[in-house]
Design a protein around this motif. Structure first.
Motif, PDB file in Angstrom:
ATOM      1  N   ILE A   1      40.609  -1.713   4.651  1.00 61.55           N
ATOM      2  CA  ILE A   1      39.730  -2.487   3.767  1.00 61.55           C
ATOM      3  C   ILE A   1      38.256  -2.243   4.099  1.00 61.55           C
ATOM      4  CG2 ILE A   1      39.063  -4.826   3.068  1.00 61.55           C
ATOM      5  CD1 ILE A   1      42.052  -5.559   3.259  1.00 61.55           C
ATOM      6  N   PRO A   2      37.821  -2.357   5.367  1.00 61.31           N
ATOM      7  CA  PRO A   2      36.409  -2.052   5.653  1.00 61.31           C
ATOM      8  C   PRO A   2      36.045  -0.588   5.340  1.00 61.31           C
ATOM      9  CG  PRO A   2      37.365  -3.236   7.506  1.00 61.31           C
ATOM     10  CD  PRO A   2      38.475  -2.914   6.554  1.00 61.31           C
ATOM     11  N   ALA A   3      36.973   0.328   5.577  1.00 58.23           N
ATOM     12  CA  ALA A   3      36.688   1.737   5.286  1.00 58.23           C
ATOM     13  C   ALA A   3      36.488   1.950   3.787  1.00 58.23           C
ATOM     14  CB  ALA A   3      37.830   2.611   5.804  1.00 58.23           C
ATOM     15  N   ILE A   4      37.285   1.315   2.976  1.00 58.99           N
ATOM     16  CA  ILE A   4      37.151   1.436   1.526  1.00 58.99           C
ATOM     17  C   ILE A   4      35.837   0.803   1.063  1.00 58.99           C
ATOM     18  CG2 ILE A   4      38.114   0.674  -0.684  1.00 58.99           C
ATOM     19  CD1 ILE A   4      40.899   1.011   0.594  1.00 58.99           C
ATOM     20  N   LEU A   5      35.501  -0.370   1.585  1.00 54.66           N
ATOM     21  CA  LEU A   5      34.255  -1.033   1.199  1.00 54.66           C
ATOM     22  C   LEU A   5      33.031  -0.217   1.604  1.00 54.66           C
ATOM     23  CD1 LEU A   5      35.063  -4.781   1.992  1.00 54.66           C
ATOM     24  CD2 LEU A   5      34.796  -3.708  -0.237  1.00 54.66           C
ATOM     25  N   LEU A   6      33.019   0.312   2.825  1.00 51.13           N
ATOM     26  CA  LEU A   6      31.876   1.125   3.269  1.00 51.13           C
ATOM     27  C   LEU A   6      31.767   2.417   2.455  1.00 51.13           C
ATOM     28  CD1 LEU A   6      32.049   0.598   7.131  1.00 51.13           C
ATOM     29  CD2 LEU A   6      30.324  -0.256   5.551  1.00 51.13           C
ATOM     30  N   THR A   7      32.886   2.990   2.096  1.00 52.01           N
ATOM     31  CA  THR A   7      32.868   4.191   1.264  1.00 52.01           C
ATOM     32  C   THR A   7      32.288   3.872  -0.109  1.00 52.01           C
ATOM     33  OG1 THR A   7      34.789   5.077   2.419  1.00 52.01           O
ATOM     34  CG2 THR A   7      34.287   6.027   0.250  1.00 52.01           C
ATOM     35  N   ALA A   8      32.680   2.741  -0.687  1.00 53.41           N
ATOM     36  CA  ALA A   8      32.172   2.347  -2.007  1.00 53.41           C
ATOM     37  C   ALA A   8      30.662   2.083  -1.945  1.00 53.41           C
ATOM     38  CB  ALA A   8      32.904   1.105  -2.510  1.00 53.41           C
ATOM     39  N   VAL A   9      30.191   1.404  -0.901  1.00 55.82           N
ATOM     40  CA  VAL A   9      28.761   1.134  -0.755  1.00 55.82           C
ATOM     41  C   VAL A   9      27.992   2.441  -0.587  1.00 55.82           C
ATOM     42  CG1 VAL A   9      27.025   0.101   0.786  1.00 55.82           C
ATOM     43  CG2 VAL A   9      29.046  -1.212   0.124  1.00 55.82           C
ATOM     44  N   GLY A  10      28.507   3.357   0.212  1.00 53.00           N
ATOM     45  CA  GLY A  10      27.860   4.656   0.388  1.00 53.00           C
ATOM     46  C   GLY A  10      27.806   5.436  -0.911  1.00 53.00           C
ATOM     47  N   PHE A  11      28.875   5.368  -1.692  1.00 56.34           N
ATOM     48  CA  PHE A  11      28.901   6.060  -2.977  1.00 56.34           C
ATOM     49  C   PHE A  11      27.840   5.509  -3.919  1.00 56.34           C
ATOM     50  CE2 PHE A  11      30.501   6.323  -7.362  1.00 56.34           C
ATOM     51  CZ  PHE A  11      30.503   7.700  -7.499  1.00 56.34           C
ATOM     52  N   VAL A  12      27.658   4.186  -3.937  1.00 52.43           N
ATOM     53  CA  VAL A  12      26.652   3.572  -4.803  1.00 52.43           C
ATOM     54  C   VAL A  12      25.253   4.055  -4.419  1.00 52.43           C
ATOM     55  CG1 VAL A  12      25.544   1.372  -5.412  1.00 52.43           C
ATOM     56  CG2 VAL A  12      28.045   1.563  -5.398  1.00 52.43           C
ATOM     57  N   PHE A  13      24.959   4.131  -3.127  1.00 54.21           N
ATOM     58  CA  PHE A  13      23.645   4.606  -2.693  1.00 54.21           C
ATOM     59  C   PHE A  13      23.419   6.064  -3.089  1.00 54.21           C
ATOM     60  CE2 PHE A  13      23.716   1.013   0.430  1.00 54.21           C
ATOM     61  CZ  PHE A  13      22.576   0.401  -0.031  1.00 54.21           C
ATOM     62  N   VAL A  14      24.417   6.897  -2.933  1.00 52.82           N
ATOM     63  CA  VAL A  14      24.281   8.303  -3.307  1.00 52.82           C
ATOM     64  C   VAL A  14      24.127   8.432  -4.819  1.00 52.82           C
ATOM     65  CG1 VAL A  14      25.511  10.528  -3.378  1.00 52.82           C
ATOM     66  CG2 VAL A  14      25.492   9.169  -1.281  1.00 52.82           C
ATOM     67  N   TRP A  15      24.852   7.627  -5.561  1.00 50.86           N
ATOM     68  CA  TRP A  15      24.814   7.671  -7.017  1.00 50.86           C
ATOM     69  C   TRP A  15      23.441   7.266  -7.554  1.00 50.86           C
ATOM     70  CZ3 TRP A  15      26.891   3.504 -10.693  1.00 50.86           C
ATOM     71  CH2 TRP A  15      26.944   3.991 -11.994  1.00 50.86           C
TER      72      TRP A  15
END
Length: 147
Positions: A5-19
């Motif tokens: 769960i934390p890995a998925i959330l951190l990945t999603a947050v990182g994706f938003v910043f890159v996007w």
């Protein structure tokens, strides 16, 4: 499962910043020609005008007018418009941001300007800010010409 769960959330947050990231792109500077470069016409001895009347400019007179430099988030857009009589015969970029969307939009904007013969053109999808700056610079050149 507790680590997933934390890995998925951190990945999603990182994706938003890159996007959301938009690189800052410097605009290319172009040497500007002298303002209002107009070829000199030789005086004609056969043209006579009556006192109190003025002669109209020839329909094939070529006049070059620079538009205003319009700055946006991606850089500066400035155009140079060539008029032959009252017709727009060419539009050149004096300044254009050095980005893919701007370089792609430039020829499309010029083509539409030559077709409509005015600044009442549509913006190019994906290059809205560049298109709006182009339209403003083009309108400034048209206004400066007196058309």
């Amino acid at each position: 499962m507790r680590r997933a769960i934390p890995a998925i959330l951190l990945t999603a947050v990182g994706f938003v910043f890159v996007w959301q990231y938009e690189p800052t792109i410097a605009s290319e500077s172009v040497a500007l020609p002298p303002p209002n470069t107009v070829p000199a016409l030789p005086p004609s001895s056969t043209q006579q005008t009556a006192p109190g009347t003025s002669s109209a400019p020839p329909a094939d007179q070529v006049r070059t007018v620079n538009g205003s430099a319009e700055r946006n988030r991606h850089g500066t857009v400035q155009v140079q418009v060539v008029f032959t009589g009252d017709q727009i015969t060419d539009v050149k970029f004096l300044q254009l941001p050095n980005s893919g969307p701007s370089k792609m939009a430039g020829p499309r904007l010029v083509q539409e300007t030559l077709q409509t013969q005015s600044a009442a053109i549509d913006t190019v999808s994906g290059a809205t800010m560049t298109s709006e700056s182009y339209i403003n610079s083009l309108q400034a050149a048209i206004d400066a010409k007196g058309a």
